[in-house]
Design a protein around this motif. Structure first.
Motif, short mmCIF file in Angstrom:
data_model
loop_
_atom_site.label_atom_id
_atom_site.label_comp_id
_atom_site.label_asym_id
_atom_site.label_seq_id
_atom_site.Cartn_x
_atom_site.Cartn_y
_atom_site.Cartn_z
N GLY A 205 33.98 -76.18 15.05
CA GLY A 205 35.20 -76.33 14.95
C GLY A 205 35.59 -76.09 13.19
N GLY A 206 35.04 -76.48 12.49
CA GLY A 206 35.03 -76.28 10.95
C GLY A 206 34.69 -74.97 10.50
N GLU A 207 33.95 -74.32 10.92
CA GLU A 207 33.36 -72.92 10.81
C GLU A 207 34.68 -71.97 11.35
OE1 GLU A 207 28.69 -72.82 10.80
OE2 GLU A 207 29.64 -72.81 12.63
N ARG A 208 34.95 -72.21 12.56
CA ARG A 208 36.14 -71.28 13.28
C ARG A 208 37.34 -71.44 12.17
NH1 ARG A 208 35.72 -73.22 17.54
NH2 ARG A 208 34.21 -71.50 18.45
N ALA A 209 37.83 -72.69 11.83
CA ALA A 209 39.00 -73.05 10.99
C ALA A 209 38.76 -72.10 9.65
CB ALA A 209 39.15 -74.24 10.76
#
Length: 249
Positions: A205-209
């Motif tokens: 999730g953090g990478e996608r954001a």
């Protein structure tokens, strides 16, 4: 009267060698390349070999001599200038060795200009044997008659890739959670391009954001099914070549 056979024949062996190459020069190949020519292809004096140096283009050479451990080749004719491949960077997350080998091979065959591997949190590998990887792309380039090798660099972490991304290059992000249809996004863009493909477990999730927050990022969809990393890399590269690359020229 029978037609004169084309020279060099399409079946002539192809090799990348150090350059620059020049008309009339004689070069010697040793090691695996000499073994391939002498023992596998069984070349003899006068036979044709096609050479590329990733600098000057493609050349036809004649075998000048075959020794036990080396083969001499005389440059006879320049066939093509070094090609201008489409300006596409493929940025695939590292995968298991055999799957990443496939990405290297097929990306080269498809015509990408650069392969820039990425390390993400869910990668099962964090290192790449660059010498072995370059051997894979060189063999693939020989097989598909490329005259320009793709640029291949050491893997970088995702945050470093994003921080150093050129402002004028589109960053097409294959997001399994959805985005603009890839073909549509590729066709509408006139900028140099990069394709960012995730690992086996996808981006977290953090990478996608972080990717979506990047000003150059364009989230794209590769269809209704979740693709393996190697499948996504090959499919997206092929689709870009068909819509924005050199397949239609």
């Amino acid at each position: 009267m029978p037609a004169t056979p084309a020279w060099p024949p399409r079946s002539a062996p192809r090799l990348f060698v150090p350059g620059p190459l020049a008309h009339g020069s004689v070069i010697g190949v040793e090691g695996n390349q000499a073994h391939y020519l002498a023992k596998v292809m069984r070349v003899a004096e006068g036979d044709a070999v096609v050479l590329c140096d990733d600098l000057t283009g493609e050349w036809a050479a004649r075998v000048a001599g075959v020794g036990k451990r080396n083969v001499s080749l005389e440059l006879a004719e320049k066939l093509r200038e070094r090609e201008q491949v489409p300006d596409l960077w493929l940025c695939p997350a590292l995968l298991k060795k055999d799957r990443f080998d496939l990405v290297l091979e097929k990306a080269t065959e498809l015509g990408v200009r650069a392969i820039r591997p990425v390390v993400t949190r869910r990668c099962v590998a964090d290192k790449l044997n660059l010498e072995r990887a370059r051997a894979i792309v060189t063999e693939a380039a020989e097989q598909c008659a490329r005259t320009a090798l793709p640029e291949l660099v050491e893997p970088v972490k995702l945050d470093a890739l994003l921080a150093g991304w050129p402002a004028d290059r589109a960053l097409f992000f294959a997001d399994e959670f959805g985005g603009e249809p890839a073909a549509q996004a590729f066709a509408q863009s006139s900028r140099p391009a990069g394709l960012l493909i995730g690992p086996e477990g996808g981006f977290d999730g953090g990478e996608r954001a972080a990717i979506r927050a990047h000003p150059a990022a364009v989230p794209i969809s590769l269809g209704p099914r979740i693709l393996r990393g190697e499948t996504a890399a090959v499919a997206a590269s092929a689709l870009w070549m068909a819509t924005a690359g050199d397949w239609s020229k």
